[in-house]
Design a protein around this motif. Structure first.
Motif, PDB file in Angstrom:
ATOM      1  N   ASP A   1      -4.967   8.994   9.501  1.00 16.18           N
ATOM      2  CA  ASP A   1      -5.425   7.617   9.275  1.00 16.18           C
ATOM      3  C   ASP A   1      -4.663   6.941   8.141  1.00 16.18           C
ATOM      4  O   ASP A   1      -4.988   5.825   7.743  1.00 16.18           O
ATOM      5  CB  ASP A   1      -6.932   7.567   9.017  1.00 16.18           C
TER       6      ASP A   1
ATOM      7  N   ALA B   1       1.240   5.096  -2.399  1.00 16.89           N
ATOM      8  CA  ALA B   1       0.295   5.943  -1.654  1.00 16.89           C
ATOM      9  C   ALA B   1       0.608   7.428  -1.724  1.00 16.89           C
ATOM     10  O   ALA B   1      -0.210   8.252  -1.304  1.00 16.89           O
ATOM     11  CB  ALA B   1       0.234   5.505  -0.191  1.00 16.89           C
TER      12      ALA B   1
ATOM     13  N   ALA C   1      -8.047   2.598   5.490  1.00 18.53           N
ATOM     14  CA  ALA C   1      -8.620   3.926   5.237  1.00 18.53           C
ATOM     15  C   ALA C   1      -8.839   4.143   3.744  1.00 18.53           C
ATOM     16  O   ALA C   1      -9.839   4.750   3.341  1.00 18.53           O
ATOM     17  CB  ALA C   1      -7.711   5.012   5.810  1.00 18.53           C
ATOM     18  N   ASP C   2      -7.928   3.658   2.913  1.00 13.69           N
ATOM     19  CA  ASP C   2      -8.091   3.798   1.466  1.00 13.69           C
ATOM     20  C   ASP C   2      -9.147   2.852   0.918  1.00 13.69           C
ATOM     21  O   ASP C   2      -9.814   3.163  -0.077  1.00 13.69           O
ATOM     22  CB  ASP C   2      -6.754   3.560   0.759  1.00 13.69           C
TER      23      ASP C   2
ATOM     24  N   CYS D   1       0.807  -1.230   0.000  1.00  9.23           N
ATOM     25  CA  CYS D   1       0.000   0.000   0.000  1.00  9.23           C
ATOM     26  C   CYS D   1       0.835   1.273   0.000  1.00  9.23           C
ATOM     27  O   CYS D   1       0.521   2.221  -0.717  1.00  9.23           O
ATOM     28  CB  CYS D   1      -0.966  -0.004   1.184  1.00  9.23           C
TER      29      CYS D   1
ATOM     30  N   GLU E   1     -12.464   4.638   1.432  1.00  6.97           N
ATOM     31  CA  GLU E   1     -12.631   5.724   0.461  1.00  6.97           C
ATOM     32  C   GLU E   1     -12.886   5.184  -0.937  1.00  6.97           C
ATOM     33  O   GLU E   1     -13.739   5.691  -1.677  1.00  6.97           O
ATOM     34  CB  GLU E   1     -11.384   6.610   0.469  1.00  6.97           C
TER      35      GLU E   1
ATOM     36  N   ARG F   1      -4.524   7.803   5.036  1.00  2.94           N
ATOM     37  CA  ARG F   1      -5.225   7.827   3.756  1.00  2.94           C
ATOM     38  C   ARG F   1      -4.401   8.533   2.677  1.00  2.94           C
ATOM     39  O   ARG F   1      -3.795   9.565   2.904  1.00  2.94           O
ATOM     40  CB  ARG F   1      -6.564   8.530   3.918  1.00  2.94           C
ATOM     41  N   SER F   2      -4.394   7.953   1.485  1.00  4.74           N
ATOM     42  CA  SER F   2      -3.700   8.550   0.352  1.00  4.74           C
ATOM     43  C   SER F   2      -4.559   9.631  -0.285  1.00  4.74           C
ATOM     44  O   SER F   2      -5.782   9.506  -0.361  1.00  4.74           O
ATOM     45  CB  SER F   2      -3.385   7.475  -0.700  1.00  4.74           C
TER      46      SER F   2
ATOM     47  N   THR G   1       1.916  10.138   2.254  1.00  7.30           N
ATOM     48  CA  THR G   1       1.310   9.699   3.505  1.00  7.30           C
ATOM     49  C   THR G   1       2.141   8.551   4.045  1.00  7.30           C
ATOM     50  O   THR G   1       2.980   7.997   3.340  1.00  7.30           O
ATOM     51  CB  THR G   1      -0.163   9.288   3.316  1.00  7.30           C
TER      52      THR G   1
END
Length: 291
Positions: free
Chosen positions: A27, A18, A54-55, A14, A58, A29-30, A21
């Motif tokens: 969190d 990303a 988190a991604d 990940c 989203e 998130r990207s 981040t």
């Protein structure tokens, strides 16, 4: 730039795609879209892709799980890794929050055809009951197996599971065939684990492997060093050829995760980040891996 694929597939974990981040930044998130990241990974030659929770949330909101699966398939990404569940061993409010994440990860793993789920140890290294952890890990592995995935725990040198040996004791005590280890070579090197020890890990207990490199000297805490100063494969001090040979001796043949976390890597445009991560990892895997 599209590179020649390897017979041993590579997976972009990940953080590799990303952008700006990292673990510990909110969190995690990207700011990049899943489409841009998946297209960059596929164009570079990766056959696998990692997504942090988190991604995942989203991306599901944006594309839906069916749309996400199509994105991966369209870009040749056939190995999916979902992460990162913590507090699966505890109770109270922390367990309630963890169980909500667990349900989402299991649901997504089934819908997306994920290869495995990644879970973590106790980052704060608090007192723990090994038998209770083994029971909880076995139950979680059974749930992962029920949705067609495996469960991998990543040991960390500052946690309650500091070494590959600690991690292996847990998964063997749990005993479920779907459970095993995520072996991140940054963590084995910083825990001073020789490659010969990795060669002794039962192949059936390896769920995933992550490649990166680093300088010989740790700067700051281990956590700071791992998220800010990793190097591309072959550009640091690790004996990656020896480590790879040891892991191949277990029967491991991929997908090889590539996890590049650094202040420098986060500034690269996503296409460049994916391309250089793939090229350098394929380079250390050696010519025997190239079709």
């Amino acid at each position: 730039m599209q590179h020649a694929p390897t017979t041993e597939d590579l997976l972009a974990t990940c953080w590799t795609t990303a952008g700006d981040t990292a673990p510990g930044q909110g969190d995690g998130r990207s700011a990049l879209t899943l489409r841009d990241r998946a297209e960059a990974a596929g164009a570079a030659g990766f056959r696998g892709f990692g997504l942090v929770y988190a991604d995942l949330v989203e991306a599901e909101r944006t594309y839906g799980l069916a749309g996400m699966r199509s994105l991966f398939e369209d870009n040749g990404l056939v190995h999916l890794e979902l992460e990162f569940l913590t507090d699966w061993w505890t109770d109270g409010d922390r367990r309630t929050a963890s169980d909500a994440v667990r349900r989402d990860l299991l649901r997504a793993a089934e819908a997306l055809g994920a290869r495995h789920l990644k879970v973590g140890p106790d980052h704060e290294d608090r007192p723990w009951d090994a038998d209770a952890w083994a029971g909880e890990f076995a139950a979680l592995a059974a749930q992962a197996d029920g949705v067609g995935a495996r469960l991998g725990i990543e040991f960390l040198p500052w946690s309650n599971l500091k070494t590959v040996h600690d991690g292996l004791r847990l998964v063997e005590a749990a005993g479920h065939p779907a459970g095993g280890l995520i072996i991140d070579v940054w963590h084995t090197e910083r825990a001073h684990t020789p490659p010969a020890d990795l060669a002794g890990v039962p192949g059936a207990r390896i769920v995933g492997v992550e490649l990166s490199d680093a300088d010989s000297r740790v700067e700051g805490t281990l956590f700071e060093d791992t998220v800010r100063r990793r190097r591309l494969c072959g550009e640091g001090s690790f004996d990656l050829p020896g480590i790879i040979a040891a892991l191949r001796a277990t029967g491991w043949s991929g997908p090889w995760g590539v996890e590049i976390l650094s202040d420098t890597h986060r500034t690269r445009p996503v296409r460049e980040a994916a391309e250089v991560a793939y090229r350098t990892a394929a380079g250390v895997l050696g010519p025997a891996a190239v079709r």
